[in-house]
Write an enzyme that holds these catalytic residues in place. Structure first.
Site, short mmCIF file in Angstrom:
data_model
loop_
_atom_site.label_atom_id
_atom_site.label_comp_id
_atom_site.label_asym_id
_atom_site.label_seq_id
_atom_site.Cartn_x
_atom_site.Cartn_y
_atom_site.Cartn_z
CB SER A 212 7.59 14.67 -21.03
OG SER A 212 6.56 14.30 -20.16
CG ASP B 122 5.62 7.08 -21.41
OD1 ASP B 122 5.31 7.30 -20.24
OD2 ASP B 122 6.15 7.93 -22.16
CG HIS C 159 7.95 9.45 -19.50
ND1 HIS C 159 7.15 9.80 -20.57
CD2 HIS C 159 8.26 10.61 -18.86
CE1 HIS C 159 6.98 11.11 -20.57
NE2 HIS C 159 7.64 11.63 -19.54
#
Length: 226
Positions: A120, A174, A205
């Site tokens: 991320s 996601d 995610h």
């Protein structure tokens, strides 16, 4: 080297006297502990001894979270991630990660045996730092993230890392960093001639077992010569 102290880190080694390193950046609001358990899940048979380094980002107020103070590599100013970017924060964290690379080199691990990895926000920092680092790196692992400051990459990227292999992985479900954002990042990098090993998985995610298997296989390939 920056004048700031080194970030605090957690270290896990797979053998005495490691000759390779993986510096792994966590996501927004997490810390270095987040990916430590993955080390024992990776099949690293045939790899040299590896020092895994998991840094803790500094804490800062994060705009998108109403100014709440948390660990972050840079501020997130809006939901679309790239229309308004915290360039100062990105570049400051880039310098901190460069310092961690320099420490590994000083400890005897050549830059060519160092992999940057991140999830991320940590993925964004992997690309921000790795593409610009002046020494050749072993590879970049980019999980569930995107390419920040995309408009500056062509001019700022390092000649040394134009051929560095890049593992990019994303979940099709996601909802935090949507897969189209990652695909756009992949396409920009491919247009610039970078070697992208793209993977997508039926996950949100997060990280999944198949992805961990693929990361292990990729590490075995890029670090096999130690």
């Amino acid at each position: 080297m920056s004048t700031l102290p080194l970030l605090e880190t957690i270290e896990v080694t797979t053998a005495d006297h490691p000759t390779a390193a993986v510096i792994w950046m966590h996501g927004l609001g997490a810390d270095g502990n987040d990916f430590v358990p993955i080390v024992r899940e990776l099949d690293l048979a045939g790899c040299p001894g590896i020092r895994f380094v998991f840094p803790h980002a500094e804490t800062m107020p994060v705009t998108i979270n109403n100014g709440y103070v948390m660990r972050a590599w840079y501020d997130i100013l809006g939901m679309d991630l790239v229309r308004r970017e915290d360039e100062g924060g990105l570049r400051a964290s880039q310098r901190r990660i460069d310092d961690l690379i320099a420490r590994e080199v000083a400890r005897g691990i050549p830059a060519a045996n160092i992999v940057l990895a991140g999830f991320s926000q940590g993925c964004a920092m992997t690309l921000q730092t790795g593409l610009r680092h002046p020494q050749k790196l072993a590879g970049l692992i980019c999980l569930s993230g995107y390419l920040p400051l995309a408009g500056t990459v062509a001019a700022e990227r390092s000649e040394a890392n134009r051929q560095t292999p890049i593992f990019m992985a994303h979940g099709r479900g996601d909802g935090v960093v949507t897969i189209d954002r990652a695909e756009a990042s992949r396409d920009v990098l491919r247009e610039l001639g970078h070697d992208i090993d793209w993977h997508e998985y039926p996950m949100p995610h997060s990280v999944c077992a198949e992805e961990i298997d693929d990361i292990g296989a990729w590490l075995r390939r890029v670090l096999k010569s130690g």
